[in-house]
Write an enzyme that holds these catalytic residues in place. Structure first.
Site, PDB file in Angstrom:
ATOM      1  N   SER A 132       0.972  -1.029   0.160  1.00 17.69           N
ATOM      2  CA  SER A 132       0.223   0.141   0.313  1.00 17.69           C
ATOM      3  C   SER A 132       0.736   1.030   0.182  1.00 17.69           C
ATOM      4  O   SER A 132       1.725   1.607   0.732  1.00 17.69           O
ATOM      5  CB  SER A 132      -0.829   0.230   1.339  1.00 17.69           C
ATOM      6  OG  SER A 132      -1.672   0.814   1.435  1.00 17.69           O
ATOM      7  N   LYS A 158      -0.954  -0.663  -4.295  1.00 16.07           N
ATOM      8  CA  LYS A 158      -2.111  -0.195  -3.974  1.00 16.07           C
ATOM      9  C   LYS A 158      -1.723   1.624  -4.093  1.00 16.07           C
ATOM     10  O   LYS A 158      -1.156   1.646  -3.367  1.00 16.07           O
ATOM     11  CB  LYS A 158      -2.925  -1.134  -2.845  1.00 16.07           C
ATOM     12  CG  LYS A 158      -3.984   0.502  -2.261  1.00 16.07           C
ATOM     13  CD  LYS A 158      -4.671  -0.397  -1.125  1.00 16.07           C
ATOM     14  CE  LYS A 158      -5.020   0.167   0.312  1.00 16.07           C
ATOM     15  NZ  LYS A 158      -5.475  -0.996   1.282  1.00 16.07           N
ATOM     16  N   LEU A 159      -2.905   2.132  -4.034  1.00 16.41           N
ATOM     17  CA  LEU A 159      -2.506   3.823  -4.048  1.00 16.41           C
ATOM     18  C   LEU A 159      -3.524   4.888  -3.667  1.00 16.41           C
ATOM     19  O   LEU A 159      -4.524   4.411  -3.905  1.00 16.41           O
ATOM     20  CB  LEU A 159      -2.171   4.367  -5.759  1.00 16.41           C
ATOM     21  CG  LEU A 159      -1.525   3.590  -6.489  1.00 16.41           C
ATOM     22  CD1 LEU A 159      -1.888   4.715  -8.225  1.00 16.41           C
ATOM     23  CD2 LEU A 159       0.316   3.705  -6.491  1.00 16.41           C
ATOM     24  N   LYS A 160      -3.002   4.937  -2.553  1.00 10.40           N
ATOM     25  CA  LYS A 160      -3.982   5.943  -1.384  1.00 10.40           C
ATOM     26  C   LYS A 160      -4.617   6.620  -2.691  1.00 10.40           C
ATOM     27  O   LYS A 160      -3.543   8.169  -2.986  1.00 10.40           O
ATOM     28  CB  LYS A 160      -3.062   6.265  -0.693  1.00 10.40           C
ATOM     29  CG  LYS A 160      -3.192   4.955   0.919  1.00 10.40           C
ATOM     30  CD  LYS A 160      -4.307   4.656   0.778  1.00 10.40           C
ATOM     31  CE  LYS A 160      -4.238   3.447   2.279  1.00 10.40           C
ATOM     32  NZ  LYS A 160      -5.204   3.057   2.520  1.00 10.40           N
ATOM     33  N   ASP A 186      -7.354   3.225  -2.783  1.00 11.59           N
ATOM     34  CA  ASP A 186      -8.046   3.073  -2.227  1.00 11.59           C
ATOM     35  C   ASP A 186      -8.044   4.312  -1.667  1.00 11.59           C
ATOM     36  O   ASP A 186      -6.884   5.211  -1.231  1.00 11.59           O
ATOM     37  CB  ASP A 186      -7.517   2.536  -0.186  1.00 11.59           C
ATOM     38  CG  ASP A 186      -7.563   1.944   0.709  1.00 11.59           C
ATOM     39  OD1 ASP A 186      -9.096   3.176   0.787  1.00 11.59           O
ATOM     40  OD2 ASP A 186      -7.589   2.184   1.474  1.00 11.59           O
ATOM     41  N   ASN A 188     -10.598   5.584   1.498  1.00 14.39           N
ATOM     42  CA  ASN A 188     -10.685   5.848   2.658  1.00 14.39           C
ATOM     43  C   ASN A 188     -11.730   6.574   2.870  1.00 14.39           C
ATOM     44  O   ASN A 188     -12.195   7.826   3.792  1.00 14.39           O
ATOM     45  CB  ASN A 188      -8.707   5.987   3.703  1.00 14.39           C
ATOM     46  CG  ASN A 188      -8.648   5.152   3.718  1.00 14.39           C
ATOM     47  OD1 ASN A 188      -7.636   4.772   3.194  1.00 14.39           O
ATOM     48  ND2 ASN A 188      -8.339   4.114   4.353  1.00 14.39           N
ATOM     49  N   GLU A 211     -11.264   1.103  -3.313  1.00 19.77           N
ATOM     50  CA  GLU A 211     -11.891  -0.157  -2.006  1.00 19.77           C
ATOM     51  C   GLU A 211     -12.498   1.590  -1.084  1.00 19.77           C
ATOM     52  O   GLU A 211     -11.662   2.571  -1.804  1.00 19.77           O
ATOM     53  CB  GLU A 211     -10.294   0.222  -1.871  1.00 19.77           C
ATOM     54  CG  GLU A 211     -10.574  -0.788   0.137  1.00 19.77           C
ATOM     55  CD  GLU A 211      -9.066  -1.157   0.188  1.00 19.77           C
ATOM     56  OE1 GLU A 211      -7.773  -1.072  -0.332  1.00 19.77           O
ATOM     57  OE2 GLU A 211      -9.158  -1.461   1.708  1.00 19.77           O
ATOM     58  N   ASP A 236     -14.448  -1.495   2.417  1.00 21.47           N
ATOM     59  CA  ASP A 236     -12.819  -2.143   4.006  1.00 21.47           C
ATOM     60  C   ASP A 236     -13.893  -1.614   5.033  1.00 21.47           C
ATOM     61  O   ASP A 236     -14.297  -2.303   5.730  1.00 21.47           O
ATOM     62  CB  ASP A 236     -11.046  -1.143   3.713  1.00 21.47           C
ATOM     63  CG  ASP A 236     -10.710  -1.227   4.380  1.00 21.47           C
ATOM     64  OD1 ASP A 236     -11.172  -1.223   5.761  1.00 21.47           O
ATOM     65  OD2 ASP A 236      -9.983  -0.722   4.274  1.00 21.47           O
ATOM     66  N   LYS A 260     -10.372  -7.547   7.203  1.00 21.26           N
ATOM     67  CA  LYS A 260      -9.815  -6.824   8.039  1.00 21.26           C
ATOM     68  C   LYS A 260     -10.270  -7.216   9.676  1.00 21.26           C
ATOM     69  O   LYS A 260     -11.420  -6.986  10.290  1.00 21.26           O
ATOM     70  CB  LYS A 260      -9.394  -5.869   8.548  1.00 21.26           C
ATOM     71  CG  LYS A 260      -8.437  -5.010   7.063  1.00 21.26           C
ATOM     72  CD  LYS A 260      -8.601  -3.874   7.528  1.00 21.26           C
ATOM     73  CE  LYS A 260      -7.948  -2.740   5.999  1.00 21.26           C
ATOM     74  NZ  LYS A 260      -7.558  -1.125   6.572  1.00 21.26           N
ATOM     75  N   GLY A 288      -4.845  -5.155   5.704  1.00 26.51           N
ATOM     76  CA  GLY A 288      -3.409  -4.627   6.598  1.00 26.51           C
ATOM     77  C   GLY A 288      -4.016  -3.131   7.262  1.00 26.51           C
ATOM     78  O   GLY A 288      -4.657  -2.903   7.210  1.00 26.51           O
TER      79      GLY A 288
HETATM   80  O1  SMG Z   1      -1.089  -2.419   7.121  1.00 27.55           O
HETATM   81  O2  SMG Z   1      -0.148  -2.522   4.531  1.00 27.55           O
HETATM   82  C1  SMG Z   1      -0.528  -2.128   6.029  1.00 27.55           C
HETATM   83  C2  SMG Z   1      -1.485  -0.795   5.934  1.00 27.55           C
HETATM   84  C3  SMG Z   1      -2.869  -1.193   4.146  1.00 27.55           C
HETATM   85  O3  SMG Z   1      -3.319   1.006   3.590  1.00 27.55           O
HETATM   86  C4  SMG Z   1      -3.108  -0.192   4.169  1.00 27.55           C
HETATM   87  N1  SMG Z   1      -4.628   0.268   5.300  1.00 27.55           N
HETATM   88  O4  SMG Z   1      -7.844   1.835   4.456  1.00 27.55           O
HETATM   89  O5  SMG Z   1      -6.607  -0.234   3.915  1.00 27.55           O
HETATM   90  C5  SMG Z   1      -6.478   0.959   4.653  1.00 27.55           C
HETATM   91  C6  SMG Z   1      -5.068   0.981   5.120  1.00 27.55           C
HETATM   92  C7  SMG Z   1      -5.893   1.124   6.267  1.00 27.55           C
HETATM   93  C8  SMG Z   1      -4.648   2.299   7.935  1.00 27.55           C
HETATM   94  S1  SMG Z   1      -4.557   3.461   7.408  1.00 27.55           S
HETATM   95  C9  SMG Z   1      -3.994   4.004   8.906  1.00 27.55           C
HETATM   96 MG    MG Z   2      -8.610   0.880   3.181  1.00 28.29          MG
END
Ligand code: SMG
Ligand code: MG
Length: 367
Positions: A132, A158-160, A186, A188, A211, A236, A260, A288
């Site tokens: 990620s 995965k790109l935020k 993703d 969020n 996501e 998610d 998760k 994760g």
């Molecule tokens: O554990 O590699 C990891 C993090 C993966 O992007 C990740 N997690 O929304 O999926 C998600 C985020 C939540 C954590 S953000 C602090």
């Molecule tokens: Mg996510």
């Protein structure tokens, strides 16, 4: 037989800041729960962040909830299963329940001498590893960062994304690394359904999925969006239980689920969601929460189940930590090995635990 529960607190710095649409993390503040039994003890890691921005749960609140409500429910003959049943009247607080459940499960599986992977029904001994990638300061930084991870062997990126940093990120990564790269985004929960036409531009890039584009409780918005765009919608934050997963699938709010364990109240519930999706042929992958080795080990066990057909967010320890609390998990040809020792298969290293503080020991009454 359970004798006591210990809470351990500490902090580990991240190797680089991790930025998402809701904030930037530079370290992991940690709460571990240790279930001390007559023969063995077990560990669980709480995945909550310091602030309630990924979800409404946050670490201090988990410490309180675990101490005040969850531990008092335990008796010397409690199991992970009996604990989850007795904790049912407590609403929400999934991350708190999950870390207590994991500690109990680890302890009882060590007593029974079986691994968590075997207990859950794992069919794989190693799992494909995705990474990620947080929001970067520039497109150049993003392309360089992605290139470094690909050189390390990660098989999926995965790109935020967030409003203002989305389409051009995907375009730049596709241009540099080509159409074969397994790529997903993703958000969020940073968009609203009014952004549907904007997000539709992602359809041009053949993404595995988008996501959690919309807020956690906007199931209606996700249903509408999923009809309007061709990119598969994955949920998610919205999936907090077996029931929310079933409803989201029935209503076609998503076609993929990120599982998760921390977010759904533990590995027992996570397994139920996996089984539901497996039965229906719905793809799932393991998310994760920047777990240290304790949480990472347990996630690997889950991700080894047959329905986890997409690479998950289980990266090597070095993705986040210069030194992990456990023996580090490493990437080997794009995979990470699933622990096969009893319980979660790992323990905190004594020299790492020295930097942590045991903040509570709660005796469990005999029954
Ligand atoms: O554990 O590699 C990891 C993090 C993966 O992007 C990740 N997690 O929304 O999926 C998600 C985020 C939540 C954590 S953000 C602090
Ligand atoms: Mg996510």
């Amino acid at each position: 037989m359970l004798r006591s529960i210990e809470l351990w607190r500490g902090q580990i710095d991240l190797v680089s800041p991790f930025r998402t649409s809701f904030g930037t993390d530079t370290s992991r503040d940690l709460l571990y729960v240790r279930a001390v039994g007559e023969q063995n003890s077990g560990w669980g890691e709480c995945v909550a962040g310091v602030e309630p921005n990924y979800s409404s749960e946050y670490l201090e609140n988990c410490v309180q909830l675990v101490t005040k409500f969850l531990i008092p429910m335990l008796q010397s003959d409690s199991t992970a299963q009996s604990f989850i049943a007795s904790a049912a009247p407590i609403r929400g607080n999934f991350m708190s329940k999950a870390c207590v459940e994991t500690a109990l499960l680890d302890m009882q599986l060590r007593d029974q001498q079986i691994s968590l992977a075997k207990f859950l029904g794992a069919t794989k001994t190693k799992v494909l590893s995705g990474v990620s990638v947080g929001i970067q300061n520039s497109l150049d930084d993003l392309v360089r960062t992605v290139g470094e991870y690909l050189a390390q062997g990660y098989v999926r990126v995965k790109l935020k994304i967030e409003p203002g940093s989305d389409i051009e990120l995907v375009r730049a990564v596709r241009k540099e690394f080509g159409d074969d790269l397994l790529l997903q985004v993703d958000a969020n929960a940073a968009y609203s359904v009014a952004d549907a036409q904007h997000l539709k531009q992602l359809d041009a890039f053949n993404l595995l999925l988008i996501e959690q584009p919309l807020p956690e409780d906007d199931l209606g918005g996700h249903i509408e969006l999923a009809r309007l765009i061709n990119t598969p919608v994955c949920l998610d934050e919205s999936i907090t239980s077996f029931e929310t997963a079933r409803t989201a699938l029935d209503l076609e709010a998503c076609s993929v689920i990120n599982i998760k364990p921390g977010r759904v109240g533990g590995y027992l519930e996570a397994k139920k969601i996996h089984d539901l999706c497996f039965e229906r042929g719905v793809a799932v992958w393991c998310g994760g929460m920047l777990e240290t080795g304790i949480g990472r080990a347990a996630n690997l066990a889950l991700a080894a189940l047959p329905g986890f057909t997409l690479p998950g967010d289980i990266s090597a320890s070095a993705r986040y930590f210069a030194r992990d609390i456990t023996k580090p998990f490493v990437l080997e040809s794009g995979h990470i090995a699933v622990p096969n020792l009893t319980g979660i298969g790992v323990e905190p290293l004594p020299e790492m635990l020295e930097n942590f503080e045991k903040t509570a020991t709660l005796k469990i009454s005999k029954n």
